[in-house]
Scaffold this active site. Structure first.
Site, PDB file in Angstrom:
ATOM      1  CD  GLU A 147      30.244  -5.945  28.366  1.00 12.14           C
ATOM      2  OE1 GLU A 147      29.976  -6.091  27.161  1.00 12.14           O
ATOM      3  OE2 GLU A 147      29.382  -5.663  29.218  1.00 12.14           O
ATOM      4  CD  GLU A 157      29.618  -2.415  25.098  1.00 17.48           C
ATOM      5  OE1 GLU A 157      30.343  -1.433  25.369  1.00 17.48           O
ATOM      6  OE2 GLU A 157      29.923  -3.587  25.407  1.00 17.48           O
TER       7      GLU A 157
HETATM    8  C1  3HC Z   1      26.646  -7.052  24.940  1.00 16.14           C
HETATM    9  C2  3HC Z   1      27.793  -6.214  24.526  1.00 16.14           C
HETATM   10  O1  3HC Z   1      28.092  -5.338  25.557  1.00 16.14           O
HETATM   11  C3  3HC Z   1      27.436  -5.473  23.292  1.00 16.14           C
HETATM   12  C4  3HC Z   1      28.582  -5.318  22.381  1.00 16.14           C
HETATM   13  O2  3HC Z   1      29.644  -5.859  22.535  1.00 16.14           O
HETATM   14  S1  3HC Z   1      28.292  -4.332  21.063  1.00 16.14           S
HETATM   15  C5  3HC Z   1      29.801  -4.351  20.166  1.00 16.14           C
HETATM   16  C6  3HC Z   1      30.840  -3.514  20.790  1.00 16.14           C
HETATM   17  N1  3HC Z   1      31.971  -3.448  19.923  1.00 16.14           N
HETATM   18  C7  3HC Z   1      32.131  -2.425  19.075  1.00 16.14           C
HETATM   19  O3  3HC Z   1      31.387  -1.474  19.061  1.00 16.14           O
HETATM   20  C8  3HC Z   1      33.317  -2.510  18.153  1.00 16.14           C
HETATM   21  C9  3HC Z   1      32.868  -2.239  16.746  1.00 16.14           C
HETATM   22  N2  3HC Z   1      33.922  -2.397  15.793  1.00 16.14           N
HETATM   23  C10 3HC Z   1      34.873  -1.466  15.628  1.00 16.14           C
HETATM   24  O4  3HC Z   1      34.931  -0.448  16.280  1.00 16.14           O
HETATM   25  C11 3HC Z   1      35.880  -1.717  14.549  1.00 16.14           C
HETATM   26  O5  3HC Z   1      35.277  -2.554  13.600  1.00 16.14           O
HETATM   27  C12 3HC Z   1      37.160  -2.379  15.070  1.00 16.14           C
HETATM   28  C13 3HC Z   1      37.950  -1.375  15.915  1.00 16.14           C
HETATM   29  C14 3HC Z   1      36.847  -3.612  15.854  1.00 16.14           C
HETATM   30  C15 3HC Z   1      38.026  -2.825  13.869  1.00 16.14           C
HETATM   31  O6  3HC Z   1      38.232  -1.738  13.012  1.00 16.14           O
HETATM   32  P1  3HC Z   1      38.892  -1.940  11.568  1.00 16.14           P
HETATM   33  O7  3HC Z   1      40.068  -2.803  11.698  1.00 16.14           O
HETATM   34  O8  3HC Z   1      39.039  -0.571  10.994  1.00 16.14           O
HETATM   35  O9  3HC Z   1      37.874  -2.756  10.704  1.00 16.14           O
HETATM   36  P2  3HC Z   1      36.358  -2.447  10.308  1.00 16.14           P
HETATM   37  O10 3HC Z   1      36.297  -2.166   8.846  1.00 16.14           O
HETATM   38  O11 3HC Z   1      35.711  -1.476  11.221  1.00 16.14           O
HETATM   39  O12 3HC Z   1      35.705  -3.873  10.606  1.00 16.14           O
HETATM   40  C16 3HC Z   1      36.074  -5.004   9.853  1.00 16.14           C
HETATM   41  C17 3HC Z   1      34.849  -5.840   9.642  1.00 16.14           C
HETATM   42  O13 3HC Z   1      34.451  -6.357  10.903  1.00 16.14           O
HETATM   43  C18 3HC Z   1      33.089  -6.072  11.146  1.00 16.14           C
HETATM   44  N3  3HC Z   1      32.911  -5.868  12.590  1.00 16.14           N
HETATM   45  C19 3HC Z   1      33.688  -5.144  13.425  1.00 16.14           C
HETATM   46  N4  3HC Z   1      33.233  -5.242  14.686  1.00 16.14           N
HETATM   47  C20 3HC Z   1      32.142  -6.036  14.620  1.00 16.14           C
HETATM   48  C21 3HC Z   1      31.229  -6.520  15.600  1.00 16.14           C
HETATM   49  N5  3HC Z   1      31.353  -6.231  16.905  1.00 16.14           N
HETATM   50  N6  3HC Z   1      30.218  -7.292  15.186  1.00 16.14           N
HETATM   51  C22 3HC Z   1      30.087  -7.634  13.885  1.00 16.14           C
HETATM   52  N7  3HC Z   1      30.923  -7.217  12.918  1.00 16.14           N
HETATM   53  C23 3HC Z   1      31.934  -6.426  13.300  1.00 16.14           C
HETATM   54  C24 3HC Z   1      32.814  -4.796  10.353  1.00 16.14           C
HETATM   55  O14 3HC Z   1      31.443  -4.662  10.075  1.00 16.14           O
HETATM   56  C25 3HC Z   1      33.655  -5.045   9.111  1.00 16.14           C
HETATM   57  O15 3HC Z   1      32.909  -5.901   8.278  1.00 16.14           O
HETATM   58  P3  3HC Z   1      33.040  -5.778   6.667  1.00 16.14           P
HETATM   59  O16 3HC Z   1      34.486  -6.036   6.365  1.00 16.14           O
HETATM   60  O17 3HC Z   1      32.110  -6.824   6.171  1.00 16.14           O
HETATM   61  O18 3HC Z   1      32.621  -4.375   6.318  1.00 16.14           O
END
Ligand code: 3HC
Length: 721
Positions: A116, A136
């Site tokens: 975004e 999301e």
């Molecule tokens: C207002 C907005 O519109 C709202 C948002 O943005 S909501 C967030 C949207 N983003 C997401 O949903 C992405 C979520 N994350 C993921 O899908 C995956 O973590 C990723 C593809 C980024 C990376 O994957 P990968 O490399 O396999 O690592 P993964 O083990 O999942 O994550 C590594 C660490 O980062 C953390 N992390 C990943 N994304 C995060 C996020 N958005 N916020 C906080 N922590 C996050 C995980 O909890 C993990 O922490 P840990 O090592 O303490 O367990």
């Protein structure tokens, strides 16, 4: 090494301010990052020596989006003010409406709030293979930094709704074709090209485009309405019980009808409402719970290094064995598939081929990769090939003696480092390894059927299994795209044990006079994909008969003995396998309820004779859910009490991935905590008074209910009441 968290700004002699987000490992947008961005964009806009701006993420990742930990804080406290104001203040005012051009330099990933931010920039330059998406909805919310408005304006409404509603990410290559990415460059050129692009916009050599103001990809109002109508139908199909999909479409529509800025304002309102929904609470819990499963005390925290597993032998080419072999092959692991005769071996190999073909025909695997996977498979009838395998997974029928003999044999033929695993779903791992001298390398590797599709891998640790073996299996599980959950050794382990009352309660209800097809329909409305009877058909009723006595031996005090399965088998119905169970299965059509099975039901009712005064009981749908799932919660309590799982959240993940318990309800324990331990305890107590010990509340549940504690609270913690 200390984590460097913050936002930095470097202004070069060329007049480009490079603003860098640093928050390892994924540069999530924590509150401090957001305030850092506001400061730096404010400063860049003010400074006379800044002509243009580039936004980039540190360490090869743009940003994984808003910090999901903040959602968790909001859920714990109910305090929405923890959510920083971003969408208007930062994204619209300081970035998109800035008089100085901003270019996003995207590498690695730009997800959620990360994408975004990039979309609010005036151009996006990306490195190859960067992952772009708005996931999301998988967290129970909608994009909240303007994504619902800008994505449709950049890629068109059809693609945008598909990406958002299905939480489907794309690669930067596709992004470029769609117009989301303006230029694709090698990683080494990312920063320099982005700076040049920003200067080109500043000097009017390239257009100064504000995504929110664009209309060229939206089409006419009637076209947009037609697309949104399809999206609503899709939402109804994929998420009938979740609010965020429909809410998201409403927000997108607002922007189409009243303009992007109006859409941004509505998005902010709806986002705030959804953050506090039970769905968001459940899904955010699942997000963290899944990641927590990788942390296993005394295994992942003691400095061990996983050993490579390159060649695996699978014993048994039946449904489970062929599925496991398929999963391994897809993970690029060489597989030796062993059977006892060439007929069975051919059958096993054909099943593996069919599994792989199925993936190709559904577009999930390229022909190339399918060929490569199959080239790694070798069928054998003896143990010669076992001399250099790193692991054996036994997947034969649930027969204790047979398994014991196999383990005795493989102990002799496999190298000393080789892990000896059993895919048993029920039998005690210690008993399986009883006749060997290799107890430290014996472990349970319980896959769920179909093993090449289901993501859960229960790793069963006996009291002798070494930490190294657990770590190796966890690593292998991840390599073949499974979610490994380490559990303790007991009959049924975590998932099957927790859910054994599921079908028993359903049988009791039927014997009390409730219609079986109604039960299935009530349970599917609760969002489990299959009701207990259809699930039984799928597994095959022979299995139920085989494992029933094993469960009865240890959990006999709380079992309902229903003659229905035996009667069903006697009437020639083994479930889906032979086309007939409670339902009729015909190729190409959905299972149809078989009304002729009611004679079996009647016979069973006569034998059990448990209907009060011989009359069927009357129950509401809510009571059906409670009578089926509260006994499951009760068993989950015993699993927690006995320490079969490391933490309650592990059982949540295991229930979501192994039993398809709806993830938006957060898993079995999380759901039970939402309903309330006291309520569940009181209902079970009442039910046990009426229907007997099957419903008797466990000690753990009683204690939690009495002390006002949640089921998920660790044993040592004290009640807050
Ligand atoms: C207002 C907005 O519109 C709202 C948002 O943005 S909501 C967030 C949207 N983003 C997401 O949903 C992405 C979520 N994350 C993921 O899908 C995956 O973590 C990723 C593809 C980024 C990376 O994957 P990968 O490399 O396999 O690592 P993964 O083990 O999942 O994550 C590594 C660490 O980062 C953390 N992390 C990943 N994304 C995060 C996020 N958005 N916020 C906080 N922590 C996050 C995980 O909890 C993990 O922490 P840990 O090592 O303490 O367990």
């Amino acid at each position: 090494m200390a984590k460097k968290i913050g936002v930095t700004m470097d202004v070069g002699n060329d007049g480009v301010a490079v603003i860098t987000i640093s928050n390892p490992p994924v540069n999530s947008l924590a509150s401090s990052i957001i305030s850092g961005l506001k400061d730096k964009f404010g400063e860049a806009n003010q400074r006379n020596d800044v002509k243009a701006i580039v936004l980039i993420g540190n360490n090869g990742r743009f940003s994984g989006g808003f910090d999901i930990n903040v959602f968790q804080q909001v859920h714990k406290t109910g305090d929405l003010s923890l959510m920083p104001e971003v969408s208007v203040e930062l994204v619209c005012n300081l970035m998109e409406d800035s008089r100085k051009p901003v270019v996003a330099a995207v590498e690695g990933l730009a997800l959620g709030g990360g994408l975004e931010l990039a979309m609010a920039c005036h151009a996006r330059v990306a490195a190859p293979k960067a992952q772009l998406g708005l996931p999301e909805l998988t967290l129970g919310v909608i994009p909240g930094f303007g994504g619902t408005q800008r994505l449709p304006r950049l890629v068109g409404l059809t693609k945008a709704t598909e990406m958002i509603l299905l939480s489907k990410s794309i690669m930067s290559e596709e992004g470029q074709k769609l117009g989301l990415i303006d230029a694709l460059v090698p990683p080494g050129d990312l920063l320099s090209t982005s700076k040049k692009w920003a200067l080109d916009i500043a000097d009017r050599r390239k257009p100064f485009l504000r995504s929110l103001h664009r209309t060229d990809k939206i089409g006419s109002l009637s076209e947009a309405r037609a697309i949104l109508k399809n999206s609503r139908q899709l939402a109804k199909k994929i998420a009938p019980n979740m609010p965020q999909h429909h809410a998201c479409i409403e927000v997108i529509e607002e922007g189409i009808v009243h303009g992007g800025y109006s859409g941004v304002l509505k998005e902010a309102d709806v986002f705030k409402q959804l953050v506090l929904s039970d769905t968001a609470k459940g899904l955010v819990h699942v997000f963290f719970a899944q990641r927590a499963t990788s942390k296993v005390p005394n295994v992942t925290d003691i400095g061990l290094k996983p050993r490579p597993i390159k060649k695996v032998a699978v014993i048994g080419g039946g449904l489970m064995g062929s599925g496991i072999a398929t999963a391994l092959l897809l993970g690029n692991i060489r597989v030796v598939l062993k059977e006892i005769n060439s007929e069975y071996l051919m059958k096993g190999i054909k099943s593996v081929e069919a599994n792989i073909k199925g993936l190709v025909s559904r577009g999930k695997l390229t022909q190339d990769k399918a060929g490569k996977a199959l080239s790694l498979l070798k069928g054998v009838l003896d143990y010669t090939e076992f001399k250099d395998v790193d692991m054996v997974i036994e997947a034969v029928i649930e027969n204790i003696q047979l398994k014991q003999n196999i383990f005795k044999e493989i102990e002799k033929v496999c190298p000393p480092h080789c892990i000896l695993a059993s895919n048993t779903s029920t039998i005690d791992i210690d008993v399986i390894g009883e006749k060997t001298n290799s107890k430290d390398r014996i472990v349970g590797a319980h896959f769920f059927s179909p093993a090449h599709l289901m993501t859960l891998l229960e790793i069963v640790r006996s009291k002798n299994t070494s930490a190294q073996v657990i770590l190796d299996l966890m690593t292998l599980g991840k390599a073949i795209k499974k979610v490994p959950v380490v559990v303790g050794n007991c009959i049924g382990f975590a998932v099957n044990r927790t859910f054994f009352p599921y079908s028993q309660a359903a049988h009791m209800l039927v014997n009390l006079g409730v219609d079986l097809f109604r039960i299935d329909s009530v349970i599917t409305s609760f969002s489990l994909p299959l009701g207990p009877f259809q699930l039984g058909d799928l597994a095959g009723h022979g299995i139920g008969m085989a494992v029933g006595p094993i469960y009865a031996k240890v959990y006999g005090d709380r079992m309902f003995r229903s003659p229905m399965t035996e009667l069903l088998l006697k009437s020639g119905r083994n479930g889906k396998i032979n086309g007939r169970g409670y339902y009729i299965y015909e190729k190409g059509s959905k299972p149809k309820p078989d009304s002729s099975v009611l004679s079996v039901v009647e016979e069973s009712r006569k034998l059990t004779n448990i209907m009060p005064s011989g009359k069927p009981i009357t129950v509401t749908d809510k009571e059906i859910v409670e009578m089926i799932l509260f006994p499951v919660v009760n068993e989950a309590c015993r699993v927690l009490d006995e320490g079969v799982v490391i933490r309650a959240a592990d059982l949540d993940i295991a229930s979501v991935l192994g039993m398809s318990f709806p993830s938006y309800r957060g898993g079995i324990v999380f759901w039970a905590d939402t309903v309330g331990p006291k309520y569940i305890y009181e209902r079970l107590k009442k039910l046990s008074e009426t229907y007997g010990s099957f419903f008797k509340p466990s000690r753990y549940l009683e204690e939690r209910a009495m002390n006002g504690m949640l089921l998920s609270e660790p044993k040592s913690s004290r009640s807050r009441l």
